[in-house]
Motif scaffolding. Structure first.
Motif, PDB file in Angstrom:
ATOM      1  N   ARG A   1      47.957  -5.742  23.835  1.00  0.00           N
ATOM      2  CA  ARG A   1      46.888  -5.256  24.703  1.00  0.00           C
ATOM      3  C   ARG A   1      45.683  -4.782  23.886  1.00  0.00           C
ATOM      4  NH1 ARG A   1      47.828  -0.469  29.049  1.00  0.00           N
ATOM      5  NH2 ARG A   1      48.478   0.671  27.215  1.00  0.00           N
ATOM      6  N   GLN A   2      46.000  -4.170  22.737  1.00  0.00           N
ATOM      7  CA  GLN A   2      44.925  -3.678  21.887  1.00  0.00           C
ATOM      8  C   GLN A   2      44.035  -4.828  21.424  1.00  0.00           C
ATOM      9  OE1 GLN A   2      46.523  -1.261  18.734  1.00  0.00           O
ATOM     10  NE2 GLN A   2      44.504  -1.103  17.769  1.00  0.00           N
ATOM     11  N   ILE A   3      44.654  -5.923  21.017  1.00  0.00           N
ATOM     12  CA  ILE A   3      43.882  -7.091  20.585  1.00  0.00           C
ATOM     13  C   ILE A   3      43.042  -7.625  21.750  1.00  0.00           C
ATOM     14  CG2 ILE A   3      44.053  -9.500  19.839  1.00  0.00           C
ATOM     15  CD1 ILE A   3      44.874  -7.780  17.637  1.00  0.00           C
ATOM     16  N   ALA A   4      43.669  -7.727  22.912  1.00  0.00           N
ATOM     17  CA  ALA A   4      42.959  -8.276  24.072  1.00  0.00           C
ATOM     18  C   ALA A   4      41.753  -7.414  24.408  1.00  0.00           C
ATOM     19  CB  ALA A   4      43.899  -8.372  25.263  1.00  0.00           C
ATOM     20  N   ALA A   5      41.935  -6.088  24.318  1.00  0.00           N
ATOM     21  CA  ALA A   5      40.832  -5.193  24.645  1.00  0.00           C
ATOM     22  C   ALA A   5      39.717  -5.345  23.617  1.00  0.00           C
ATOM     23  CB  ALA A   5      41.324  -3.756  24.703  1.00  0.00           C
ATOM     24  N   SER A   6      40.078  -5.466  22.343  1.00  0.00           N
ATOM     25  CA  SER A   6      39.051  -5.609  21.318  1.00  0.00           C
ATOM     26  C   SER A   6      38.283  -6.918  21.476  1.00  0.00           C
ATOM     27  CB  SER A   6      39.662  -5.577  19.925  1.00  0.00           C
ATOM     28  OG  SER A   6      40.444  -4.435  19.774  1.00  0.00           O
ATOM     29  N   ARG A   7      38.956  -7.925  22.019  1.00  0.00           N
ATOM     30  CA  ARG A   7      38.271  -9.207  22.226  1.00  0.00           C
ATOM     31  C   ARG A   7      37.481  -9.204  23.516  1.00  0.00           C
ATOM     32  NH1 ARG A   7      42.011 -14.367  21.108  1.00  0.00           N
ATOM     33  NH2 ARG A   7      39.984 -15.368  21.164  1.00  0.00           N
ATOM     34  N   LYS A   8      37.532  -8.088  24.236  1.00  0.00           N
ATOM     35  CA  LYS A   8      36.836  -7.950  25.515  1.00  0.00           C
ATOM     36  C   LYS A   8      37.277  -9.023  26.507  1.00  0.00           C
ATOM     37  CE  LYS A   8      33.114  -5.248  23.791  1.00  0.00           C
ATOM     38  NZ  LYS A   8      33.599  -5.239  22.372  1.00  0.00           N
TER      39      LYS A   8
END
Ligand SMILES: Nc1ncnc2c1ncn2[C@@H]1O[C@H](COP(=O)(O)OP(=O)(O)O)[C@@H](O)[C@H]1O
Ligand SMILES: [Mg+2]
Lengths: 464, 611
Positions: free
Chosen positions: A258-265
């Protein structure tokens, strides 16, 4: 010589954007040299003409824009495979974490693996005796199955998993087996529980561990279960071993994702988890199984803690959609001192029917679990009714069921951490408990089994 | 058809299953391309200037900018012809069994094997009275494809003209078996034709479904029937029994051909089908079920874009058999995974999402998929008698957390005519199939009334109405019991509760894994239900005469009714006798003075049973 780039354009969360790159491939791994000379690793998530988006496994702190140096290693994330991985402890990315030497690879394998051809699968049907009644008796586990434990924070899921790893054997076989353990974001103490137990029993020599603790870099967790499964595939399908894989805790894995997905917007899905969470989890869970013509197998027990004990949370929900059943732990049983607190009614092993019966466990097994299940369900209902309308409103029959449910919880569900019951013992215990109900109530059991097993049980309970 | 060109594109971007390439002008939407030197299969899903967005059906790791994209000039198509039956394909019709035999325990990349065997020779027999002029749909001959299926060889859509040089013989699917001289030149006829998956195959006209699709599943056939040519939606949370329902239907539906699409679900479930279907016998033909089945398996861990394509591959194959005049059923487990594949690709295209991140065209895609089902008058050329084919579609839906407000459920309910609502709490009580009897519906029920009256029993419609009424009453009575306890109920109400429990447990409940119970003929279904309802009717009469309700409900006869489901089909006259026994037993109970004797008699019989 590998080309070096000092063209970091921006850093955001665990992500790095690098510019003016030539010759980069999607999914390949990069090495990042920090100003202080230390090295980190990352993976290419997207390549757009000359721009790279990289997820940095060990975190981006300390990486700067002007002087950090990027080298593209021209391959995916790979694991060194050799029989010597047994008995070793690795980090979350698969590099040795113990004092042992580097592994001299027989071959290197991409940790993403490849999907098993469904036609190549062999159906899991060999009963594994775990020595735990709620599993063996009611939710039997078979070789090659993926059966997660749905737990809650503070519940003793790790103790249950340790007991499973210690006791799991297949009836009547002396074949080679191994345990692969992947720790993702769990505490040192929790990981130590596994290590100590495996050491005490000597099983450590047949174990491979991939450890990413709570204070290790979070993004590394994306690689950890994959590295562990690559090792498991090697042991199972190239070294003919029966491998039990324990993944703890998948909730931490999903949070890293989820952290990666959030950083990728990215457009978030339910509760902020990415829309592809199902597919991503499937590429992990579906690596369990058996393959035609191969002696070994991969049995998987992923552990996850359900946020707020909510079974409909996306992590347990999507896991349940992929795995072959689930073992649920109950806070209420735990509070009443019943251990392991397996919540029998919502638990399910989807492959149970193929693993039990005359040549596998015993002829009466299926009828018996249906009956125990029905009786316990009715007892729980009666308990609830009594709580609303009062004990006095219960019929005699309902009272008998309440007593049954109570005994069932204290004698059948509850067992010690070191109590290793044979399947025979588990089945007989079930019969013993049923003797407290009138015979006419035992409708789910065929007459021939009633005639055969009930008198024995009555004898046993009388003498006891 | 456009010609193969030497034009080559060049990759500029790779992001998961999505690749963007330049120098692609002149290509068309939904054309197939081959990506990189590894020749991964991809499909164009967006075009802008000379850039093309390509969804790739295989893993893209190791692919990067600068690599070539080869243009084929053809849309994604399936090969239709002898060899489909008994096959297992991935989402883009690659034969998984052959991939395995070629060394593929794992699905590698760039593997390209044709959907239909190129070597195998099939015996082609000519149709009788062939006309000189043929057009689309004309059956020109046939091939015995398996013991259960005769494949009709048809003139492909769009072809019309003089038939030349057609001859019987042994052919491979690519051999020329004859020609048609059309206005635009000669067209070679082969046993195989290729059809683009995203385009429905044409037919003459649609008809309303008129016959039930019998499934042998009691709750379905009796309460919520589906038709030949009909559509059904099976939503439910995990573990509620969607896959078992789909498997049961694939096993027992009375159609000529079954297409089973495992779309983004478990690998072992496909293995299960692969192991069971060759063993199980079709009750109608006596031949193994596999001999009428085509399997598509694009499991959850296989590439997501090919999952998106899998339902189209499946339905195109199903339509092809419909066109021959057959009844066909397609099961898709699960359409949610197909929708999620759409969502994933849409997100990578950076399209504006609608609800839950799904693309705005989700509902339209779902609707047009289910619209490919139906009962149709097939194309059959000018001289042949018109033939009818049917295609039923049953889609499982896996809503997050079992929440039926989910976009995929809602979009499906708008088009599917039957709704089998699987409930977590029924599954948790091991009531299977966990189809909720109050919430589910079938919009075909009225139009099937005549069929049931003529083919099963005159009074069936009334029996079903009574059954529904009893179940409805039960839920209200249970509410009362919950509030004030069971004592508040009248004897009639108590009997209603008992009868509806019997309907649920002895009739609706059906164990898919029990040899006998797994499938029930219409005749037996009718007899089972009439035994239960007959008991109810006679019970009410006995109560009226003053018989004690407890005596009635503890009659050992009820145990026999409960066990009727395990009576084998060849012995169902036992159930008929049971109905007669109900009369005699219940007539015995009339007034208070007789109760004592009845109770004593009952005591005796139950003692006898216990011995
Ligand atoms: N008709 C049935 N008879 C007996 N058991 C069933 C039936 N339907 C479902 N089950 C049980 O429920 C489990 C889950 O069913 P499944 O179809 O796999 O659920 P889903 O696809 O909705 O996740 C099965 O493994 C089986 O044990
Ligand atoms: Mg399912």
């Amino acid at each position: 010589m590998l080309k070096e780039y000092r063209t970091v354009g921006s850093i955001s969360g665990p992500l790095l954007l690098v510019e003016s790159v030539t010759e980069a491939k999607y999914g390949h791994i990069v090495e990042i040299e920090l100003p202080d000379g230390s090295l980190r690793r990352g993976q290419i998530l997207e390549v757009d003409r000359d721009k790279l988006l990289i997820q940095v496994f060990e975190g981006t702190n300390g990486i700067d824009i002007p002087s950090s140096c990027i080298r593209i290693l021209g391959r995916g994330v790979e694991l060194a495979l050799a029989p010597e991985i047994l008995g070793r402890v690795f980090g979350g990315l698969g590099t040795p974490r113990d004092d042992g030497p580097a592994i001299i690879a027989q071959r290197w394998a991409d940790i993403n693996g490849s999907p098993i051809n469904p036609y190549a699968r062999d159906y899991p049907n060999e009963f594994i005796q775990t020595g735990i009644s709620t599993i063996d008796g009611l939710n039997p586990l078979v070789r090659g199955q993926k059966l997660p434990i749905f737990s809650g924070s503070g519940l003793p899921h790790n103790r249950l998993a340790v007991q499973l790893a210690r006791q799991a054997t297949v009836l009547g076989s002396g074949e080679a087996f191994a345990v692969v353990f992947a720790a993702m974001g769990i505490t040192f103490d929790e990981a130590q529980l596994f290590i100590n137990d495996l050491t005490d029993t000597g099983a450590i020599e047949r174990a491979v561990m991939f450890i990413n603790l709570a204070d290790d870099p979070a993004i590394e967790r994306i690689a950890t279960p994959r590295a562990a499964l690559t090792a498991a595939e090697y042991l199972a399908f190239e070294q003919d071993m029966h491998v039990l894989v324990i993944l703890s805790d998948m909730t931490n894995y999903c949070e890293a994702l989820r952290q990666i997905a959030a950083s990728r917007k990215e457009v978030p899905g339910r509760r902020g988890y990415p829309g592809y969470l199902y597919t991503d989890l499937a590429t992990i869970y579906e690596r369990a199984g058996r393959i035609k013509g191969k002696a070994g197998s991969i049995t998987m027990v992923p552990i996850l803690t359900m946020p707020e004990d909510d079974k409909t949370h996306p992590i347990p929900d999507l896991t349940g959609y992929i795995t072959e059943g689930q073992i649920l732990l109950s806070r209420s049983l735990e509070r009443r001192g019943i251990a392991p607190p397996v919540d029998v009614l919502p638990s399910l092993s989807r492959l149970k029917d193929k693993g039990i019966g005359p040549d596998k466990t015993r002829e009466d097994h299926a009828d018996l679990y249906n009956q125990l299940y029905a009786a316990y369900a009715r007892g729980k209902d009666a308990q609830e009714l009594a709580a609303v309308l009062g004990e006095a409103t219960l019929s005699d029959m309902d009272r008998a069921y309440v007593a049954f449910a109570d005994a069932f919880e204290h004698r059948y569900i509850s067992q010690g951490d070191y109590e290793n019951r044979t399947i025979e013992q588990t089945l007989n215990l079930g019969w013993d408990l049923l003797t407290t109900l009138p015979k006419t109530e035992l409708k789910r059991i065929r007459d021939e089994y009633l005639d055969k097993y009930l008198p024995e049980a009555q004898k046993r309970t009388k003498t006891a | 058809m456009s010609k193969q060109s030497d034009q080559q594109g060049r990759i500029v971007k790779v992001s998961g299953p999505l690749v963007v390439a330049e120098n692609m002008s002149g290509t068309r939407m939904y054309d197939v391309v081959r990506v990189s030197a590894q020749k991964l299969v991809g499909e164009i899903i967006e075009l802008k200037g000379d850039l093309a967005w390509i969804q790739v059906y295989e893993e893209t790791g190791g692919i990067g900018p600068g690599e070539p994209v080869y243009i084929t000039g053809r849309p994604l198509g399936v090969e239709l012809g002898p060899g489909l039956i008994e096959s297992i394909y991935d989402g883009i019709q690659r034969p998984l069994d052959e991939l395995y035999e070629a060394g593929g325990e794992y699905i590698g990349r760039g593997a390209s094997l044709p959907g239909l065997d190129r070597e195998k020779k099939w015996r082609f027999e000519l149709a009788e009275n062939l006309p000189k002029e043929v057009s689309a749909g004309q059956i020109i001959g046939q091939v015995q494809e398996s013991v259960s299926v005769i494949q009709k060889i048809m003139i492909p859509p769009g072809v019309q003209g003089k038939l030349k040089g057609l001859s019987a013989g042994d052919y491979t699917v690519t051999d020329t078996i004859g020609k048609v001289e059309t206005a635009n030149g000669a067209v070679d006829l082969k046993l195989m034709q290729i059809w683009p998956v995203r385009q429905p195959r044409p037919y003459l006209r649609r008809l309303s479904p008129a016959e039930p699709l019998l499934t042998g599943q009691r709750v379905i056939d009796m309460l919520f029937p589906i038709t030949k040519g009909g559509t059904a939606c099976v939503p439910g949370p995990f573990g509620s029994g969607k896959t078992v329902v789909q498997h049961q239907l694939a096993k027992w539906v009375d159609t000529d051909v079954v297409v089973y699409v495992g779309c983004g679900e478990r690998g072992n479930e496909m293995t299960d089908v692969l192991m069971e279907f060759p063993e199980l016998k079709d009750p109608r033909s006596g031949e193994p079920l596999m001999k009428r089945s085509v399997l598509i398996a694009n499991t959850s861990n296989m590439p997501v874009a090919a999952r998106e394509a899998s339902v189209y591959t499946g339905i195109t194959i199903a339509e092809y058999f419909r066109d021959m005049g057959y009844s066909v059923a397609l099961m898709a487990d699960s359409t949610s995974r197909w929708a999620e594949a759409m969502r994933e690709i849409s997100a990578r295209l950076e399209e504006m999402p609608a609800e839950e991140g799904y693309p705005a065209y989700l509902a339209a895609r779902i609707a047009s998929f289910y619209e490919r089902a139906g009962r149709a008058v097939c194309l059959s050329g000018k001289t042949q008698e018109a033939r009818e084919g049917t295609l039923s579609v049953i889609g499982a839906v896996s809503p997050p957390g079992g929440d039926l407000s989910d976009s995929v459920v809602q979009a499906t309910l708008r088009v599917a005519k039957v709704f089998w609502s699987l409930e977590a709490n029924l599954a948790a009580r091991r009531h299977f199939p966990a189809i909720d009897w109050l919430r589910s519906y079938s919009l075909y029920r009225d139009s099937l009334q005549d069929w049931f009256t003529q083919n099963v029993a005159e009074e069936l419609t009334e029996m079903i109405a009574t059954t529904n009424r009893l179940l409805e009453e039960e839920s209200q009575l249970q509410e009362i019991v919950r509030l004030v306890g069971a004592e508040a109920l009248s004897p009639n109400e108590q009997l209603t509760l008992e009868t509806s429990r019997s309907i649920r447990e002895d009739f609706l409940h059906q164990n898919a894994f029990h040899d006998v119970d797994t499938h029930t003929s219409m005749k037996k279904q009718y007899l089972m239900l009439s035994a239960i309802l007959h008991f109810h009717e006679r019970g009410l009469m006995a109560i009226k005469r003053g018989a004690d309700i407890n005596t009635i409900i503890s009659l050992p006869l009820r145990e026999t009714i409960a066990r009727a489901k395990y009576i084998e089909e060849k012995q169902i006259d036992q159930i008929e006798e049971l109905v007669k026994k109900i009369d005699t037993e219940l007539d015995k109970l009339s007034g208070a003075e007789e109760q004592a004797t009845a109770a004593a008699a009952e005591q005796n019989t139950s003692d006898a049973q216990n011995d």
